[in-house]
Motif scaffolding. Structure first.
Motif, short mmCIF file in Angstrom:
data_model
loop_
_atom_site.label_atom_id
_atom_site.label_comp_id
_atom_site.label_asym_id
_atom_site.label_seq_id
_atom_site.Cartn_x
_atom_site.Cartn_y
_atom_site.Cartn_z
N ASN A 260 44.47 49.26 32.02
CA ASN A 260 44.35 48.22 32.39
C ASN A 260 42.79 48.14 32.61
OD1 ASN A 260 46.78 46.17 32.31
ND2 ASN A 260 47.53 47.25 33.44
N LYS B 281 40.54 31.91 34.78
CA LYS B 281 41.23 32.74 33.81
C LYS B 281 40.42 33.66 32.81
CE LYS B 281 42.81 28.94 31.67
NZ LYS B 281 43.92 27.66 31.24
N ASP C 97 45.14 37.08 32.66
CA ASP C 97 45.35 37.11 34.87
C ASP C 97 44.24 35.83 34.63
OD1 ASP C 97 45.43 37.61 37.55
OD2 ASP C 97 43.74 38.90 36.99
N LYS C 98 44.85 35.36 35.53
CA LYS C 98 44.09 33.90 36.50
C LYS C 98 44.35 34.20 38.12
CE LYS C 98 48.90 31.19 36.37
NZ LYS C 98 48.78 30.53 36.02
N LEU D 36 39.62 39.80 37.96
CA LEU D 36 40.69 39.71 37.04
C LEU D 36 41.39 41.57 36.62
CD1 LEU D 36 38.70 37.33 35.07
CD2 LEU D 36 41.20 36.99 36.57
N THR D 37 42.34 41.26 36.60
CA THR D 37 42.73 42.73 35.71
C THR D 37 44.03 42.24 34.40
OG1 THR D 37 43.52 43.54 37.90
CG2 THR D 37 44.64 44.61 36.13
N VAL D 38 43.14 42.93 33.61
CA VAL D 38 43.90 42.65 32.27
C VAL D 38 43.83 44.15 31.86
CG1 VAL D 38 42.40 40.44 32.40
CG2 VAL D 38 41.13 42.99 30.93
#
Length: 323
Positions: free
Chosen positions: A166, A191, A202-203, A223-225
């Motif tokens: 992530n 988001k 993520d949002k 934001l964690t993606v």
């Protein structure tokens, strides 16, 4: 005597004919009488800073001959300073005698202030009719739901942390208030949507905050993606339960490039950890604690010193048991 009488009668006849003809010519060449009969104003668009006003003018050609095309000039003055705020001229064309015509113009005015609107109707270079009205109280008009005066200028993206697979991306949203009044505090949703599958990664909900007139502010969210995907970052601003502003930008953690003439596409490997940006500090502040990213492929273990001590202890215990 007879000849003199004939001459006298002929002279009288010619004089009468000349007078009659001159009267006909005078009536035939009578100038047009064109007047402004009414004006109507309506608000087409109301924002937090200005109002678009539709001005309709009604014109009547009562009599006479129109020698030139008719034109209407509209001027708007600030009632307090007499400064000219707006000026527009529109050609109306030819209006037949006895007919009515109307023309509409649009003017944009700041919501604050009072204004004097002048109308001047002309036939060629001659002014035929004038009118004047006053405008005030525009600030009391209700703002259109879709108009909040905030613009989404741009977005910046910073990699703050890499945790396993992530990535924590700080998203800076630049908001500008183009109005002459401070904005309200609106809800804002940020988001990240994966480009291909259109799945939301993520949002985060936040707010725009109060933005002063003609100011630009930066609102930031994390934001964690998942790494190695491409994302559309969307910004949605809400007024109560109505979506009033939308913007988007792109983060490509797995970009592609064309490598030959046959349009072969190759993915570019991006090492996301190379782009980690430390939080900047202001003069006099202590630097922020920099966490070491946790790598999912690594296995936590002892330090080298502790490992050596453990081996020595195990050796002595083994010897004691042997004895």
């Amino acid at each position: 005597m007879v000849n003199n009488g004939r001459i006298y009668c002929t002279a009288i006849f010619l004089l009468a004919l000349a007078i009659f003809a001159s009267g006909c010519i005078k009536n035939f060449e009578e100038e047009s009488n064109i007047i402004i009969t009414d004006t109507e104003l309506s608000a087409d668009k109301v924002t937090s800073s200005f109002v678009d006003i539709n001005v309709t003018t009604y014109i009547l050609h009562t009599s006479g001959v129109q020698k030139n095309d008719t034109s209407l000039e509209l001027k708007v003055f600030d009632s307090n300073t007499d400064f000219l705020k707006s000026r527009k001229v529109i050609d109306i064309g030819h209006i037949k005698e006895g007919e009515k015509s109307s023309v509409s113009q649009s003017i944009r005015l700041p919501r604050e202030g009072t204004y004097r609107v002048e109308f001047m109707l002309s036939d060629g270079n001659k002014t035929k009719s004038t009118a004047e009205i006053y405008l005030s109280g525009l600030e009391r008009l209700k703002t259109d739901v879709q108009e909040i005066g905030i613009g989404i200028d741009s977005m910046d993206f910073l990699v703050r942390k890499v945790v396993g697979n992530n990535v924590v991306i700080e998203t800076d949203v630049y908001l500008t208030n183009s109005g002459s009044l401070a904005t309200e505090d609106y809800k804002m949703l940020v988001k990240a949507r994966e480009m291909d599958a259109r799945l939301i990664a993520d949002k985060v909900w936040t707010t725009t905050g109060l933005i002063g007139p003609e100011e630009t502010v930066v609102r930031s969210v994390n934001l964690t993606v998942p790494d190695n995907y491409n994302y559309v970052v969307e910004v949605l601003i809400w007024k109560d339960n109505v979506l009033v502003k939308r913007g988007e930008d792109y983060v490509q953690l797995n970009p592609q490039k064309v490598i030959d003439k046959n349009k072969t596409v190759e993915s570019k490997d991006i090492v996301t950890s190379d782009f980690i940006v430390e939080t900047p500090t202001m003069p006099g502040e202590m630097p922020a604690y920099n966490e070491t990213p946790y790598e999912g492929t690594q296995t936590p273990g002892f330090g080298s010193g502790l490992a050596i001590i453990s081996l020595i202890a195990a050796f002595f215990i083994f010897r004691r048991r042997s004895v």
